[in-house]
Design a protein around this motif. Structure first.
Motif, PDB file in Angstrom:
ATOM      1  N   LEU A   1      54.439-124.408  85.792  1.00 42.80           N
ATOM      2  CA  LEU A   1      53.454-124.450  84.714  1.00 42.80           C
ATOM      3  C   LEU A   1      53.319-125.852  84.143  1.00 42.80           C
TER       4      LEU A   1
ATOM      5  N   ARG B   1      51.417-127.909  86.750  1.00 45.96           N
ATOM      6  CA  ARG B   1      50.021-127.502  86.793  1.00 45.96           C
ATOM      7  C   ARG B   1      49.256-128.042  85.580  1.00 45.96           C
ATOM      8  N   SER B   2      49.908-128.025  84.425  1.00 47.73           N
ATOM      9  CA  SER B   2      49.273-128.547  83.222  1.00 47.73           C
ATOM     10  C   SER B   2      49.008-130.042  83.336  1.00 47.73           C
ATOM     11  N   ARG B   3      49.948-130.774  83.911  1.00 45.87           N
ATOM     12  CA  ARG B   3      49.761-132.228  84.097  1.00 45.87           C
ATOM     13  C   ARG B   3      48.620-132.506  85.077  1.00 45.87           C
TER      14      ARG B   3
ATOM     15  N   ASN C   1      46.062-130.419  85.942  1.00 44.83           N
ATOM     16  CA  ASN C   1      44.751-129.925  85.510  1.00 44.83           C
ATOM     17  C   ASN C   1      44.320-130.437  84.142  1.00 44.83           C
ATOM     18  N   HIS C   2      45.238-131.100  83.448  1.00 47.81           N
ATOM     19  CA  HIS C   2      44.957-131.627  82.103  1.00 47.81           C
ATOM     20  C   HIS C   2      44.509-130.525  81.148  1.00 47.81           C
ATOM     21  N   GLU C   3      45.153-129.368  81.253  1.00 46.72           N
ATOM     22  CA  GLU C   3      44.858-128.275  80.329  1.00 46.72           C
ATOM     23  C   GLU C   3      46.075-127.366  80.210  1.00 46.72           C
ATOM     24  N   ALA C   4      46.141-126.653  79.096  1.00 46.64           N
ATOM     25  CA  ALA C   4      47.284-125.777  78.840  1.00 46.64           C
ATOM     26  C   ALA C   4      47.338-124.636  79.844  1.00 46.64           C
ATOM     27  N   GLN C   5      48.554-124.212  80.163  1.00 46.09           N
ATOM     28  CA  GLN C   5      48.767-123.115  81.104  1.00 46.09           C
ATOM     29  C   GLN C   5      49.455-121.959  80.378  1.00 46.09           C
TER      30      GLN C   5
ATOM     31  N   ASP D   1      51.387-127.352  75.930  1.00 43.95           N
ATOM     32  CA  ASP D   1      50.948-127.474  77.320  1.00 43.95           C
ATOM     33  C   ASP D   1      51.222-126.242  78.175  1.00 43.95           C
ATOM     34  N   ALA D   2      52.227-125.450  77.818  1.00 43.82           N
ATOM     35  CA  ALA D   2      52.568-124.299  78.645  1.00 43.82           C
ATOM     36  C   ALA D   2      53.182-123.206  77.783  1.00 43.82           C
TER      37      ALA D   2
ATOM     38  N   GLN E   1      55.008-133.450  77.143  1.00 51.19           N
ATOM     39  CA  GLN E   1      54.583-132.057  77.254  1.00 51.19           C
ATOM     40  C   GLN E   1      55.450-131.160  76.372  1.00 51.19           C
TER      41      GLN E   1
END
Length: 504
Positions: free
Chosen positions: A119, A122-124, A126-130, A105-106, A82
């Motif tokens: 953050l 959460r990124s891990r 949800n598999h999306e950038a925060q 990722d964040a 990340q």
């Protein structure tokens, strides 16, 4: 079940910018370790790389995106890696970072450093950038967990933000209005550092001498310096940076009368031209600036004074620049941080007319550098023959392998490379050494004792803390060891090549 589930994830924080950024990076490292992360081993690819960014210089954007570009293929071959971006540039650019580098990722700002571990998690998940940017301070950074970069000295933030409106500066829009900590909180943190083995602290703020404005005490900073003098075991107190417009005689009194406040002052000049100072919205003039220096030197004769100077501000004439050279000559700075003006979008100066050609700025910059190099060399030459007490640092000079010298900082913060006489005790980082200066260069001094009679070492609590930290980092129990705060040798880097570490 995968064997990696129970393996702690490793991290590295890469810091660009000022002392405030370094202070924030220590908090980021502390937060990550409190969340179970561990510093990445030397030479290993971290599972998490955090960029703590600066937005003051024009090339800050290019530097960040260049680093992010280099990490993209690393991340592709490192499953689960990340990348997070925080700090001033993140606060300013926000969505732009994810648009230009979607593999990040964040992204978090200057007001919510404490959100970093959440953050990342959460990124891990949800598999999306925060992306999370707040417009005002959520938690004062100094209340967060910390992993200090040094066991023998530490930063203590007394305020964040800035109430000034300098036309070249983007800091107020990124860090907000000044927020002051209460004196008791500051002194408690200083005491905690001392209890962990530190013998030096640097009080940190955008304008430290305006400290107290939020709770209505214009003499608060001088009182704070004097209170630091009452802390047993605290041997060196420094501060950065004051503003000339708010620098008052009570602060000079406190510096002169408090033994552990060091004879060193960083006083930003920016320009010696009164017309440019008006254009910069710097609410002082060259005569006031020089008057402050005169009073400091009257009461603290051996004070070393350093400064910041901008060359090529919009509208700067040759006459303006000559005024700067004149003030520099009269000020006799021990050293100067010199900058070529660069546009920062969002600042008033970026839209001013009469932006100077690069060639003109470069030529003036080189003349200023030459002048300051001469003055620095002359001022350092005056130190030859002077006995100095040095706080030994973990970093040695570039030529340490050839010269076999160690390095330390004198009370006035001059860098001194020194040798240890044959048969004498070799100090540890954090110990104090007394030597006599034997040679000088513009950026450092040299002390080469001819025998043991010209050399003395005082082992300190800070040196003991260094030993404990080294033992803990190697997984070796140290007899009687207690928590020492640790040394972030790999946890926090300054985005530049590291220097060899010398341990006693």
């Amino acid at each position: 079940m995968s064997s990696t589930i129970d393996t702690p994830r490793s991290y590295e924080v890469r810091t660009f910018g000022c002392q405030m950024n370094i202070h924030d990076s220590e908090r980021m490292s502390g937060l990550l370790e409190a969340a179970g992360y561990v510093p990445a081993a030397e030479g290993a690819e971290p599972d998490v790389v955090v960029f703590n960014t600066c937005a003051v210089r024009e090339n800050a954007d290019n530097r960040l995106y260049g680093n992010l570009g280099q990490l993209r293929p690393v991340k592709e071959r490192h499953p689960g890696m990340q990348i997070a971006v925080g700090g001033c540039l993140a606060q300013k650019d926000r969505d732009t970072i994810l648009e230009k580098a979607p593999w990040v990722d964040a992204v978090f700002g200057t007001h919510n450093v404490g959100a970093l571990p959440a953050l990342l998690e959460r990124s891990r998940h949800n598999h999306e950038a925060q992306l999370e940017i707040l417009e005002s301070l959520e938690v004062f950074p100094s209340t967060l967990p910390t992993k200090r970069d040094s066991v023998y000295s530490g930063w203590v933030s007394i305020s964040v933000g800035c109430n000034n409106t300098c036309t070249f500066c983007i800091v107020p829009s990124l860090r907000g209005k000044e927020r002051d900590r209460r004196p008791g909180e500051i002194l408690a943190e200083v005491q905690a550092l001392v209890d962990d083995g530190a013998i030096e602290v640097t009080l940190l703020g955008q304008n430290v001498n305006s400290y107290g404005v939020e709770f209505g005490d214009r003499l608060a900073f001088g009182k704070l310096l004097r209170a630091c003098g009452d802390i047993e075991g605290l041997e060196r107190v420094r501060f950065t940076s004051p503003h000339p417009a708010a620098f008052t005689d009570d602060v000079i009194d406190a510096m002169a009368e408090t033994p552990n406040v060091m004879p060193q002052l960083h006083m930003p000049l920016q320009s010696g031209s009164d017309s440019l100072l008006r254009s910069m919205r710097r609410s002082y003039r060259s005569a006031k600036f020089l008057g402050i220096l005169d009073r400091v030197r009257e009461w603290i004769p051996h004070a070393a004074i350093t400064t910041d100077i901008i060359v090529g501000f919009p509208g700067e004439t040759e006459e303006d620049f000559e005024a700067t050279l004149d003030v520099v000559e009269r000020s006799r700075f021990q050293s100067a941080f010199t900058f070529q003006y660069s546009k920062r979008p969002g600042t008033p100066a970026a839209d001013m007319p009469n932006q100077l050609p690069k060639a003109v700025v470069q030529e003036r910059y080189e003349r200023l550098i030459a002048l300051q190099e001469r003055i620095s060399g002359e001022e350092n030459a005056r130190q030859i023959g002077r006995e100095v007490e040095l706080l030994v640092t973990a970093q040695s000079g570039r030529k340490a392998g050839e010269t076999h010298r160690l390095s330390g900082r004198a009370k006035d913060n001059r860098l001194v490379h020194f040798s240890v006489p044959a048969g004498a005790d070799e100090p540890r980082p954090g110990d104090l050494v007394t030597v006599t200066v034997t040679a000088a260069a513009p950026h450092h001094l040299i002390a080469d004792p001819t025998g043991r009679a010209e050399y003395a070492v005082r082992r300190s609590r800070a040196g003991d803390a260094w030993d404990r930290a080294q033992a803990e980092s190697c997984g070796v129990p140290a007899p009687g060891a207690v928590a020492a705060g640790g040394v972030g040798a790999r946890a926090v880097s300054l985005g530049m090549p590291t220097l060899p570490v010398r341990a006693g």
